[in-house]
Design a protein around this motif. Structure first.
Motif, PDB file in Angstrom:
ATOM      1  N   TYR A  70       0.939  -1.252  -0.012  1.00 51.91           N
ATOM      2  CA  TYR A  70      -0.026  -0.022  -0.025  1.00 51.91           C
ATOM      3  C   TYR A  70       1.031   1.165   0.044  1.00 51.91           C
ATOM      4  CZ  TYR A  70      -3.528   3.493   1.155  1.00 51.91           C
ATOM      5  OH  TYR A  70      -4.287   4.707   1.303  1.00 51.91           O
ATOM      6  N   PHE A  71       1.838   1.258   0.877  1.00 55.24           N
ATOM      7  CA  PHE A  71       2.795   2.617   0.980  1.00 55.24           C
ATOM      8  C   PHE A  71       3.575   2.859  -0.188  1.00 55.24           C
ATOM      9  CE2 PHE A  71       2.190   2.438   5.574  1.00 55.24           C
ATOM     10  CZ  PHE A  71       2.350   4.055   5.712  1.00 55.24           C
ATOM     11  N   SER A  72       3.796   1.555  -1.108  1.00 54.80           N
ATOM     12  CA  SER A  72       4.346   1.488  -2.302  1.00 54.80           C
ATOM     13  C   SER A  72       3.639   2.276  -3.267  1.00 54.80           C
ATOM     14  CB  SER A  72       5.090   0.134  -2.626  1.00 54.80           C
ATOM     15  OG  SER A  72       5.342   0.183  -3.996  1.00 54.80           O
ATOM     16  N   ALA A  73       2.323   1.762  -3.322  1.00 54.00           N
ATOM     17  CA  ALA A  73       1.474   2.456  -4.278  1.00 54.00           C
ATOM     18  C   ALA A  73       1.254   3.923  -3.950  1.00 54.00           C
ATOM     19  CB  ALA A  73       0.083   1.829  -4.189  1.00 54.00           C
ATOM     20  N   LEU A  74       1.198   4.249  -2.480  1.00 54.02           N
ATOM     21  CA  LEU A  74       0.790   5.590  -2.109  1.00 54.02           C
ATOM     22  C   LEU A  74       1.940   6.524  -2.954  1.00 54.02           C
ATOM     23  CD1 LEU A  74       0.132   6.029   1.529  1.00 54.02           C
ATOM     24  CD2 LEU A  74      -1.257   7.079  -0.572  1.00 54.02           C
ATOM     25  N   ARG A  75       3.112   5.922  -2.669  1.00 52.26           N
ATOM     26  CA  ARG A  75       4.491   6.796  -2.942  1.00 52.26           C
ATOM     27  C   ARG A  75       4.188   7.180  -4.835  1.00 52.26           C
ATOM     28  NH1 ARG A  75       7.140   3.517   0.360  1.00 52.26           N
ATOM     29  NH2 ARG A  75       8.064   2.214  -1.177  1.00 52.26           N
ATOM     30  N   LYS A  76       3.830   5.973  -5.307  1.00 50.31           N
ATOM     31  CA  LYS A  76       3.544   6.031  -6.827  1.00 50.31           C
ATOM     32  C   LYS A  76       2.400   7.104  -7.311  1.00 50.31           C
ATOM     33  CE  LYS A  76       3.600   2.886 -10.600  1.00 50.31           C
ATOM     34  NZ  LYS A  76       2.631   3.209 -11.662  1.00 50.31           N
ATOM     35  N   GLU A  77       1.519   6.921  -6.278  1.00 54.42           N
ATOM     36  CA  GLU A  77       0.120   7.982  -6.588  1.00 54.42           C
ATOM     37  C   GLU A  77       0.630   9.425  -6.484  1.00 54.42           C
ATOM     38  OE1 GLU A  77      -3.450   7.566  -4.356  1.00 54.42           O
ATOM     39  OE2 GLU A  77      -4.478   8.926  -5.705  1.00 54.42           O
ATOM     40  N   ILE A  78       1.393   9.694  -5.315  1.00 54.16           N
ATOM     41  CA  ILE A  78       1.827  10.944  -4.987  1.00 54.16           C
ATOM     42  C   ILE A  78       2.702  11.424  -6.105  1.00 54.16           C
ATOM     43  CG2 ILE A  78       3.200  12.536  -3.479  1.00 54.16           C
ATOM     44  CD1 ILE A  78       1.819  10.634  -1.167  1.00 54.16           C
ATOM     45  N   ARG A  79       3.893  10.690  -6.592  1.00 55.41           N
ATOM     46  CA  ARG A  79       4.621  11.048  -7.792  1.00 55.41           C
ATOM     47  C   ARG A  79       3.855  11.558  -8.943  1.00 55.41           C
ATOM     48  NH1 ARG A  79       7.754   6.418  -6.681  1.00 55.41           N
ATOM     49  NH2 ARG A  79       9.785   6.845  -5.587  1.00 55.41           N
ATOM     50  N   ASP A 128      -9.691  23.775   0.126  1.00 53.33           N
ATOM     51  CA  ASP A 128      -9.541  22.728  -0.715  1.00 53.33           C
ATOM     52  C   ASP A 128      -8.816  21.618  -0.526  1.00 53.33           C
ATOM     53  OD1 ASP A 128     -11.326  24.354  -2.209  1.00 53.33           O
ATOM     54  OD2 ASP A 128      -9.902  24.777  -3.915  1.00 53.33           O
ATOM     55  N   CYS A 129      -8.980  20.498  -0.785  1.00 53.42           N
ATOM     56  CA  CYS A 129      -8.280  19.386  -0.331  1.00 53.42           C
ATOM     57  C   CYS A 129      -8.264  18.271  -1.615  1.00 53.42           C
ATOM     58  CB  CYS A 129      -9.107  18.743   0.764  1.00 53.42           C
ATOM     59  SG  CYS A 129      -8.500  17.254   1.402  1.00 53.42           S
ATOM     60  N   PHE A 130      -7.035  17.599  -1.611  1.00 52.77           N
ATOM     61  CA  PHE A 130      -6.800  16.425  -2.501  1.00 52.77           C
ATOM     62  C   PHE A 130      -6.723  15.313  -1.986  1.00 52.77           C
ATOM     63  CE2 PHE A 130      -4.823  14.143  -5.967  1.00 52.77           C
ATOM     64  CZ  PHE A 130      -5.297  14.771  -7.178  1.00 52.77           C
ATOM     65  N   GLY A 131      -7.389  14.356  -1.944  1.00 50.52           N
ATOM     66  CA  GLY A 131      -7.036  13.352  -1.294  1.00 50.52           C
ATOM     67  C   GLY A 131      -6.376  12.062  -2.099  1.00 50.52           C
ATOM     68  N   VAL A 132      -5.233  11.390  -1.375  1.00 55.36           N
ATOM     69  CA  VAL A 132      -4.511  10.035  -2.078  1.00 55.36           C
ATOM     70  C   VAL A 132      -4.604   9.195  -1.186  1.00 55.36           C
ATOM     71  CG1 VAL A 132      -3.090  11.558  -3.695  1.00 55.36           C
ATOM     72  CG2 VAL A 132      -2.459  11.045  -1.560  1.00 55.36           C
ATOM     73  N   GLY A 133      -4.889   7.831  -1.794  1.00 56.21           N
ATOM     74  CA  GLY A 133      -4.653   6.646  -0.887  1.00 56.21           C
ATOM     75  C   GLY A 133      -6.174   6.078  -0.869  1.00 56.21           C
ATOM     76  N   SER A 134      -6.311   4.713  -0.419  1.00 55.81           N
ATOM     77  CA  SER A 134      -7.652   4.145  -0.452  1.00 55.81           C
ATOM     78  C   SER A 134      -8.430   4.754   0.806  1.00 55.81           C
ATOM     79  CB  SER A 134      -7.494   2.792  -0.038  1.00 55.81           C
ATOM     80  OG  SER A 134      -8.778   2.102   0.169  1.00 55.81           O
ATOM     81  N   GLY A 135      -9.683   4.996   0.561  1.00 58.19           N
ATOM     82  CA  GLY A 135     -10.641   5.675   1.495  1.00 58.19           C
ATOM     83  C   GLY A 135     -10.357   7.186   1.492  1.00 58.19           C
ATOM     84  N   ALA A 136      -9.546   7.758   0.652  1.00 59.55           N
ATOM     85  CA  ALA A 136      -9.543   9.321   0.835  1.00 59.55           C
ATOM     86  C   ALA A 136     -10.653   9.930   0.218  1.00 59.55           C
ATOM     87  CB  ALA A 136      -8.181   9.727   0.506  1.00 59.55           C
ATOM     88  N   PHE A 137     -11.044  11.152   0.606  1.00 64.00           N
ATOM     89  CA  PHE A 137     -11.938  11.919  -0.316  1.00 64.00           C
ATOM     90  C   PHE A 137     -11.109  13.108  -0.576  1.00 64.00           C
ATOM     91  CE2 PHE A 137     -15.247  10.176   2.637  1.00 64.00           C
ATOM     92  CZ  PHE A 137     -16.018   9.568   1.559  1.00 64.00           C
ATOM     93  N   GLY A 138     -11.685  13.837  -1.715  1.00 66.86           N
ATOM     94  CA  GLY A 138     -10.762  15.127  -1.876  1.00 66.86           C
ATOM     95  C   GLY A 138     -12.049  16.134  -2.362  1.00 66.86           C
ATOM     96  N   ARG A 139     -11.748  17.284  -2.152  1.00 62.35           N
ATOM     97  CA  ARG A 139     -12.817  18.453  -2.567  1.00 62.35           C
ATOM     98  C   ARG A 139     -12.182  19.561  -3.228  1.00 62.35           C
ATOM     99  NH1 ARG A 139     -14.990  22.817  -2.160  1.00 62.35           N
ATOM    100  NH2 ARG A 139     -14.221  23.409  -0.258  1.00 62.35           N
ATOM    101  N   ASN A 160      -0.641   0.415  -9.527  1.00 59.74           N
ATOM    102  CA  ASN A 160       0.004  -0.239 -10.131  1.00 59.74           C
ATOM    103  C   ASN A 160      -0.001  -0.482 -11.497  1.00 59.74           C
ATOM    104  OD1 ASN A 160       2.005  -0.326  -7.936  1.00 59.74           O
ATOM    105  ND2 ASN A 160       1.066  -2.640  -7.461  1.00 59.74           N
ATOM    106  N   LYS A 161      -1.161  -0.435 -12.212  1.00 63.99           N
ATOM    107  CA  LYS A 161      -1.609  -0.390 -13.532  1.00 63.99           C
ATOM    108  C   LYS A 161      -1.650   1.020 -14.284  1.00 63.99           C
ATOM    109  CE  LYS A 161      -4.079  -4.621 -14.033  1.00 63.99           C
ATOM    110  NZ  LYS A 161      -5.150  -5.496 -14.232  1.00 63.99           N
TER     111      LYS A 161
END
Ligand SMILES: C[S@@+](CC[C@H](N)C(=O)[O-])C[C@H]1O[C@@H](n2cnc3c(N)ncnc32)[C@H](O)[C@@H]1O
Ligand code: SF4
Length: 460
Positions: free
Chosen positions: A95-104, A309-320, A340-341
């Protein structure tokens, strides 16, 4: 001492019985209205599956907050409806590895942020991963402040000195210094006795520049006296901030479980007054649920209407941001697979009505204690009375606001109404989470992959 009298000067005094009756009626009708509003405004029936992220507008100025969600806990508390599952190290590292990828990818796409908020779950559950995550963000972009949450036991079992220079602010969840309440909510066995937890909070204060201490009230075992004791103990520890959450039982699935721990509706007002009174002049109310240590200097932290304003990353995050809610996948393996895809974590969006955005402004202005007509007009094009004719009439009738020139300020009753509105907002978030868990997890087809922004942005 008469706790049921409004204490602010100029508010007038209501006899105890009348005040209690008015508040109870006002708060019951507010609960009813808010429950209906939440079901309408936050229904995900009109959520749209996100298939073309490239169409989303990247704002040219920084979004206020990058919210990162860590959905793992060792054991689950009965009252908590936040998105979390029982800790599994293999899954959590993926999960943390995916988070890093999403943030990049998000940063490569051009999004910028003023501050980072890492929430959970238990954000410190894998300390090395948390540190790696913050270091990565700081290496990619300029951030003004990093805030995170933690349970108290981290300051016994973890290495908090490693967070020095990385974390500016931490919220430590104690909830209560009463062992009976800790036992009733299942936190005594997990995080230690109230005395031990006080010691852990002191350790946090030694290491982290700003410590916020989370307390809760509204449990059935709590009384105004026990709330007073909790606040007095919190004040002795002298954290920079103290947050007092009203126990929110939501309107969804968590209601039954959390409801068993909850006190009666009418118990909340005396507990709110007890908390406010116990803060004395040592802590200043920022919002009726958050107090800051009184530094003796007046701080003009005027509520800024567009600063949310808020941008959410990760599973279960909301953004607005803007007029849209963005919802990430609540299914953790599905979230990891998406990232990962090469897809984004956000998989649904929901348009927000003008009315629900205005209602949110009303909550925040009420919470802040000032309904500033000029500022509101400049931001929305409407005067307060044009935007909220029924709400303002209701607030005036129950003595929640008083006129000051062109503006309104809140009374103690108004602060309590703002607290109830805040609790309604938390219930709304619960309701969103309940629905988001049921949203279909899209099949990850090639069509999705071709359209998603992650493939179009360069990895950094
Ligand atoms: C999601 S928790 C994360 C902090 C950390 N895991 C802990 O337990 O200390 C953040 C805060 O939310 C508050 N919270 C959790 N469930 C709540 C509820 N049902 N109503 C109101 N506040 C709640 C608690 O005060 C808690 O400290
Ligand atoms: S309150 Fe904290 S530790 Fe308890 S389940 Fe919620 S996130 Fe996990």
């Amino acid at each position: 001492m008469d706790l049921f009298r409004n204490s602010n000067s100029g508010e007038g005094l209501m006899p105890i019985r009348q005040s209690k009756t008015v508040i109870n009626l006002a708060s019951q009708s507010l609960d009813w209205v808010m429950g209906n509003n939440i079901r309408q405004a936050l229904s995900l029936n009109d959520a749209v599956e996100l298939t073309d992220v490239a169409k989303l507008h990247v704002p040219d100025k920084p979004i206020e907050t990058l919210y990162i969600h860590i959905p793992f806990c060792h054991t689950l508390c009965r009252f908590c409806s936040f998105h979390k599952v029982k800790f599994d190290e293999t899954l959590a590292r993926q999960y943390f590895s995916a988070l890093r990828k999403e943030i990049r990818e998000v940063i490569a796409k051009g999004y910028r942020f003023n501050r980072v908020y890492i929430g959970g779950g238990t954000t410190t559950i894998l300390e090395d991963e948390l540190i790696g995550l913050i270091e990565l963000i700081k290496s990619l972009t300029q951030i003004r402040e990093v805030s995170t949450e933690s349970d108290p036991i981290y300051f016994k079992e973890g290495n908090p000195h490693l967070l020095k220079g990385l974390v500016d602010r931490i919220s430590v969840g104690v909830q209560s210094f009463d062992d009976n309440i800790l036992k009733a909510s299942g936190r005594f066995e997990k995080f230690g006795s109230s005395l031990q937890q006080a010691e852990y909070v002191s350790r946090a204060i030694d290491v982290i520049p700003t410590v916020n201490l989370d307390l809760m009230y509204g449990f059935n075992v709590q009384t105004p006296e026990s709330v007073t004791k909790d606040i007095e103990q919190a004040i002795r520890l002298a954290p920079e901030q103290i947050t007092t959450y009203p126990l929110t039982i939501g309107i969804g699935k968590n209601r039954k479980k959390a409801g068993k721990l909850s006190g009666k509706n009418e118990d909340l007002w005396p507990q709110f007054l007890a908390a406010k009174q116990a803060m004395g002049d040592k802590y200043v109310m920022e919002f009726p649920w958050t107090y800051s240590r009184n530094s003796g200097q007046s701080n003009d932290n005027k509520y800024v209407l567009d600063g949310e304003d808020c941008f959410g990353v990760g599973s279960g995050a909301f953004g607005r941001y803007g007029e849209q809610f963005r919802i990430s996948s609540f299914d953790i393996p599905h979230y990891i697979e998406r990232i990962n895809k090469g897809l984004s974590g956000t998989c649904y969006t929901k348009p927000l009505s003008q009315q629900s955005l205005l209602q949110h402004h009303l909550l925040m202005m009420m919470g802040h204690g000032l309904l500033d007509n000029q500022q509101f007009k400049a931001h929305t094009g409407k005067s307060l009375w044009q935007a909220f004719p029924i709400e303002l009439a209701y607030l005036r009738t129950i003595g929640a606001i008083q006129k000051q020139g062109d503006n309104y300020t809140t009374t103690t009753v108004g602060q309590f109404i703002a607290l109830k509105m805040f609790s309604g907002f938390l219930a709304g978030m619960d309701y969103l989470r309940d629905q988001a868990r049921e949203l279909p997890t899209a099949q990850l087809s090639n069509a999705h992959l071709a359209q998603d922004f992650c493939l179009q942005s360069k990895a950094i």
